[in-house]
Design a protein around this motif. Structure first.
Motif, PDB file in Angstrom:
ATOM      1  N   SER A  60       0.829  -1.208   0.000  1.00  0.00           N
ATOM      2  CA  SER A  60       0.000   0.000   0.000  1.00  0.00           C
ATOM      3  C   SER A  60       0.859   1.252   0.000  1.00  0.00           C
ATOM      4  O   SER A  60       0.566   2.220  -0.713  1.00  0.00           O
ATOM      5  N   PHE A  63       2.578   1.581  -3.428  1.00  0.00           N
ATOM      6  CA  PHE A  63       1.550   1.869  -4.431  1.00  0.00           C
ATOM      7  C   PHE A  63       1.078   3.312  -4.293  1.00  0.00           C
ATOM      8  O   PHE A  63       0.832   4.003  -5.288  1.00  0.00           O
ATOM      9  N   LEU A 243      -6.069  -0.319  -5.526  1.00  0.00           N
ATOM     10  CA  LEU A 243      -5.521  -0.470  -4.181  1.00  0.00           C
ATOM     11  C   LEU A 243      -6.482  -1.238  -3.281  1.00  0.00           C
ATOM     12  O   LEU A 243      -6.081  -2.153  -2.550  1.00  0.00           O
TER      13      LEU A 243
END
Length: 361
Positions: A60, A63, A243
């Motif tokens: 996460s 990203f 995501l």
């Protein structure tokens, strides 16, 4: 003591599997994350669930960094963005300081200079400059001829403005320059009049072409700005959806791995506590499925071992009972024989006493 197995206490599997329980539970140990070594997190000591959460967190974060960098880059490179504005500014600077090759304004200026030039060296320099300008015009005209312009702009720039330009250069090289070189002012004045007329036609067409181009620029910038806005929204939505789906998929996969492992740990602990009758269902051919199948086989094997031990213990107890019964019977017969011997001894003693009495008398 071997024969006297307490009948009220059941034989437990824990007496047979203590070492196996220790090894298995150690192999699947749920060590806490705070096991550190030299100040660095010991990943081998982390729970699988914690490893998955760490992986999701790292995914996460990176990203998110990638998304932020992408949005920053697009914002910088977009139409009307900082880099675009700098490019337009530099182009405007060049356009404001240098005469454009496709526009005859410099050629018209050189014509006036050539008309007023008296010495031959100045005339030769201006004639060479006129040739250079004409060559630059031809190069740019050829470029825009292959630029796939729309019909309206193509007509104004490559037809309406080009025809007067060709006529302008024809007059300049065929009429103005020869008359200037020969010193014929009347012919030169007449040529300048023709050049002015061609230049005015050319300029009117150029002004129309610039007007069309400016409208196209404004329209394209408006479209690009709206498209960039919607593209940014769609990109943000795709980024957040990717995501979210990535995290959700990771959590789902984590549960498909963690749940069977936790179930396996509970089963192993139950087996270690002596429960060998719990149902174990192994699904699929994955590693976790194979682990549950192995636990089921281990439970079945342990049940067989326990049953065999119990049967052996029962047989041993029965043999001990038979031995004890035989010992009791043997003891009874021995007592009877001892009593008979005592009676025989008493009879013998009485007989000896009688014999002795008879001998004395």
């Amino acid at each position: 003591p071997i024969c006297d197995w307490p009948s009220g206490i059941p034989l437990r599997a824990s007496t047979l599997t203590a070492s196996m329980r220790l090894n298995f539970v150690t192999a699947t140990a749920e060590s806490d994350i705070d096991q550190t070594k030299g100040g660095t997190m010991n990943l081998s000591g982390m729970k699988i669930k914690s490893k998955f959460f760490l992986l999701i967190f790292i995914f996460s974060v990176f990203f998110g960094i990638y998304g932020a960098w992408s949005f920053q880059t697009l914002n910088k490179l977009k139409v009307n963005g900082p880099l675009y504005a700098e490019i337009v500014q530099n182009k405007d600077l060049v356009a404001d300081t240098l005469p454009p090759p496709l526009y005859l304004v410099e050629s018209y200026l050189v014509s006036f200079q050539l008309f007023n030039a008296d010495d031959k060296s100045t005339q030769d320099k201006l004639i060479d400059r006129m040739k250079t300008i004409k060559h630059e015009y031809e190069v740019r005209h050829a470029y825009w001829s292959n630029a796939n312009l729309d019909a309206e702009l193509n007509g104004k720039l490559l037809k309406d403005a080009h025809d007067p330009a060709l006529n302008f250069y024809r007059i300049a090289f065929d009429e103005l320059i020869p008359s200037v070189q020969s010193g014929d002012k009347n012919a030169a004045s007449l040529a300048m009049g023709k050049l002015s007329a061609s230049y005015q036609l050319h300029r009117e067409a150029i002004d129309k072409a610039v007007e069309i181009a400016n409208k196209r620029i404004a329209s394209n910038e408006t479209y690009a700005s709206e498209a960039e806005k919607w593209a940014g929204i769609v990109q943000l939505a795709i980024f957040l959806a990717s995501l979210g789906l990535g995290v959700a998929a990771a959590l789902f996969i984590m549960r498909t791995i963690i749940d069977p492992i936790e179930k396996s740990v509970d089963i192993a602990r139950s087996i270690a506590a002596g429960n060998l009758s719990q149902p174990i269902t192994a699904q699929g051919k994955s590693e976790t499925g194979q682990l549950l199948a192995a636990l089921d086989e281990m439970q079945s094997s342990l049940s067989s071992v326990v049953m065999t031990v119990r049967q052996g213990s029962a047989t041993l107890a029965s043999s001990c009972a038979e031995i004890a019964s035989g010992s009791t019977d043997l003891s009874s017969r021995t007592e009877n024989q001892a009593s008979a011997l005592e009676q025989t001894a008493a009879s013998m003693e009485e007989l000896g006493s009688t014999v002795k009495f008879n001998a004395d008398n």
